[in-house]
Design a protein around this motif. Structure first.
Motif, PDB file in Angstrom:
ATOM      1  N   GLU A  28      -4.189  12.185 -30.231  1.00 52.53           N
ATOM      2  CA  GLU A  28      -4.450  13.626 -30.119  1.00 52.53           C
ATOM      3  C   GLU A  28      -4.187  14.363 -31.432  1.00 52.53           C
ATOM      4  O   GLU A  28      -4.915  15.277 -31.791  1.00 52.53           O
ATOM      5  N   ALA A  29      -3.130  13.980 -32.132  1.00 50.72           N
ATOM      6  CA  ALA A  29      -2.747  14.647 -33.381  1.00 50.72           C
ATOM      7  C   ALA A  29      -3.461  14.073 -34.602  1.00 50.72           C
ATOM      8  O   ALA A  29      -3.246  14.541 -35.719  1.00 50.72           O
ATOM      9  N   GLU A  30      -4.264  13.048 -34.378  1.00 54.90           N
ATOM     10  CA  GLU A  30      -5.040  12.406 -35.455  1.00 54.90           C
ATOM     11  C   GLU A  30      -4.147  11.850 -36.560  1.00 54.90           C
ATOM     12  O   GLU A  30      -4.368  12.051 -37.753  1.00 54.90           O
ATOM     13  N   ILE A  31      -3.100  11.133 -36.121  1.00 55.84           N
ATOM     14  CA  ILE A  31      -2.233  10.407 -37.045  1.00 55.84           C
ATOM     15  C   ILE A  31      -2.080   8.990 -36.494  1.00 55.84           C
ATOM     16  O   ILE A  31      -2.408   8.734 -35.345  1.00 55.84           O
ATOM     17  N   SER A  32      -1.586   8.092 -37.307  1.00 55.37           N
ATOM     18  CA  SER A  32      -1.425   6.715 -36.820  1.00 55.37           C
ATOM     19  C   SER A  32      -0.188   6.605 -35.938  1.00 55.37           C
ATOM     20  O   SER A  32       0.780   7.361 -36.089  1.00 55.37           O
ATOM     21  N   ARG A  33      -0.210   5.661 -35.014  1.00 59.26           N
ATOM     22  CA  ARG A  33       0.934   5.445 -34.145  1.00 59.26           C
ATOM     23  C   ARG A  33       2.138   4.989 -34.958  1.00 59.26           C
ATOM     24  O   ARG A  33       3.277   5.352 -34.679  1.00 59.26           O
ATOM     25  N   GLY A  34       1.895   4.199 -35.969  1.00 63.13           N
ATOM     26  CA  GLY A  34       2.980   3.729 -36.830  1.00 63.13           C
ATOM     27  C   GLY A  34       3.688   4.879 -37.535  1.00 63.13           C
ATOM     28  O   GLY A  34       4.912   4.900 -37.640  1.00 63.13           O
ATOM     29  N   TYR A  35       2.902   5.850 -38.024  1.00 58.68           N
ATOM     30  CA  TYR A  35       3.472   7.022 -38.679  1.00 58.68           C
ATOM     31  C   TYR A  35       4.284   7.842 -37.678  1.00 58.68           C
ATOM     32  O   TYR A  35       5.412   8.262 -37.965  1.00 58.68           O
ATOM     33  N   LEU A  36       3.744   8.037 -36.477  1.00 58.97           N
ATOM     34  CA  LEU A  36       4.452   8.775 -35.428  1.00 58.97           C
ATOM     35  C   LEU A  36       5.764   8.073 -35.080  1.00 58.97           C
ATOM     36  O   LEU A  36       6.807   8.721 -34.948  1.00 58.97           O
ATOM     37  N   SER A  37       5.722   6.768 -34.977  1.00 61.35           N
ATOM     38  CA  SER A  37       6.920   5.998 -34.676  1.00 61.35           C
ATOM     39  C   SER A  37       7.994   6.215 -35.741  1.00 61.35           C
ATOM     40  O   SER A  37       9.167   6.416 -35.420  1.00 61.35           O
ATOM     41  N   LYS A  38       7.591   6.190 -36.994  1.00 62.14           N
ATOM     42  CA  LYS A  38       8.546   6.407 -38.094  1.00 62.14           C
ATOM     43  C   LYS A  38       9.109   7.823 -38.065  1.00 62.14           C
ATOM     44  O   LYS A  38      10.282   8.041 -38.377  1.00 62.14           O
ATOM     45  N   LEU A  39       8.275   8.806 -37.680  1.00 64.00           N
ATOM     46  CA  LEU A  39       8.768  10.179 -37.550  1.00 64.00           C
ATOM     47  C   LEU A  39       9.818  10.265 -36.445  1.00 64.00           C
ATOM     48  O   LEU A  39      10.835  10.947 -36.590  1.00 64.00           O
ATOM     49  N   GLU A  40       9.580   9.573 -35.333  1.00 66.77           N
ATOM     50  CA  GLU A  40      10.488   9.628 -34.191  1.00 66.77           C
ATOM     51  C   GLU A  40      11.821   8.942 -34.432  1.00 66.77           C
ATOM     52  O   GLU A  40      12.780   9.210 -33.721  1.00 66.77           O
ATOM     53  N   ILE A  41      11.886   8.067 -35.404  1.00 67.95           N
ATOM     54  CA  ILE A  41      13.183   7.446 -35.715  1.00 67.95           C
ATOM     55  C   ILE A  41      13.815   8.070 -36.962  1.00 67.95           C
ATOM     56  O   ILE A  41      14.873   7.649 -37.400  1.00 67.95           O
ATOM     57  N   GLY A  42      13.139   9.083 -37.501  1.00 64.05           N
ATOM     58  CA  GLY A  42      13.693   9.788 -38.654  1.00 64.05           C
ATOM     59  C   GLY A  42      13.557   9.040 -39.960  1.00 64.05           C
ATOM     60  O   GLY A  42      14.275   9.323 -40.916  1.00 64.05           O
ATOM     61  N   ALA A  43      12.622   8.108 -40.027  1.00 63.66           N
ATOM     62  CA  ALA A  43      12.446   7.313 -41.246  1.00 63.66           C
ATOM     63  C   ALA A  43      11.608   8.031 -42.298  1.00 63.66           C
ATOM     64  O   ALA A  43      11.726   7.725 -43.479  1.00 63.66           O
ATOM     65  N   TYR A  44      10.757   8.965 -41.859  1.00 62.22           N
ATOM     66  CA  TYR A  44       9.879   9.683 -42.777  1.00 62.22           C
ATOM     67  C   TYR A  44      10.108  11.179 -42.684  1.00 62.22           C
ATOM     68  O   TYR A  44      10.471  11.692 -41.617  1.00 62.22           O
TER      69      TYR A  44
END
Length: 93
Positions: A28-44
């Motif tokens: 929906e947000a037009e981003i990769s799942r991997g990027y979203l995952s990294k955002l959710e763990i505070g890595a990026y």
């Protein structure tokens, strides 16, 4: 808790409140799942542009991502859930 951790915690909380998987929100947000995952763990770190997209798709104000959780009063009672056996649900009084 730093700002990145606060963002990550709120992103995960808001996504779960909508009952969306990471795949669904990423699509929906037009981003990769991997990027979203990294955002959710505070890595990026996240850009304002992506915060705007996520807020739009989750139907929340962008400021929701930066709200710090309320501090819990150490003197307030904590709710404790105790296990119950299935057969106890149908037992007569």
């Amino acid at each position: 808790m730093d700002v990145r951790e606060t963002f990550a915690t709120n992103l995960r909380r808001l996504r779960n409140a909508r009952r969306w998987s990471q795949d669904e929100l990423a699509f929906e947000a037009e981003i990769s799942r991997g990027y979203l995952s990294k955002l959710e763990i505070g890595a990026y770190y996240v850009s304002i542009k992506i915060i705007g997209r996520l807020a739009d798709k989750l139907d929340v104000d962008a400021a929701e991502f930066l709200k710090r959780p309320a501090k819990r009063d150490p003197h307030s009672p904590t709710r404790v859930l105790l296990p119950i056996h299935f057969s106890e649900l149908f037992r007569s009084p």
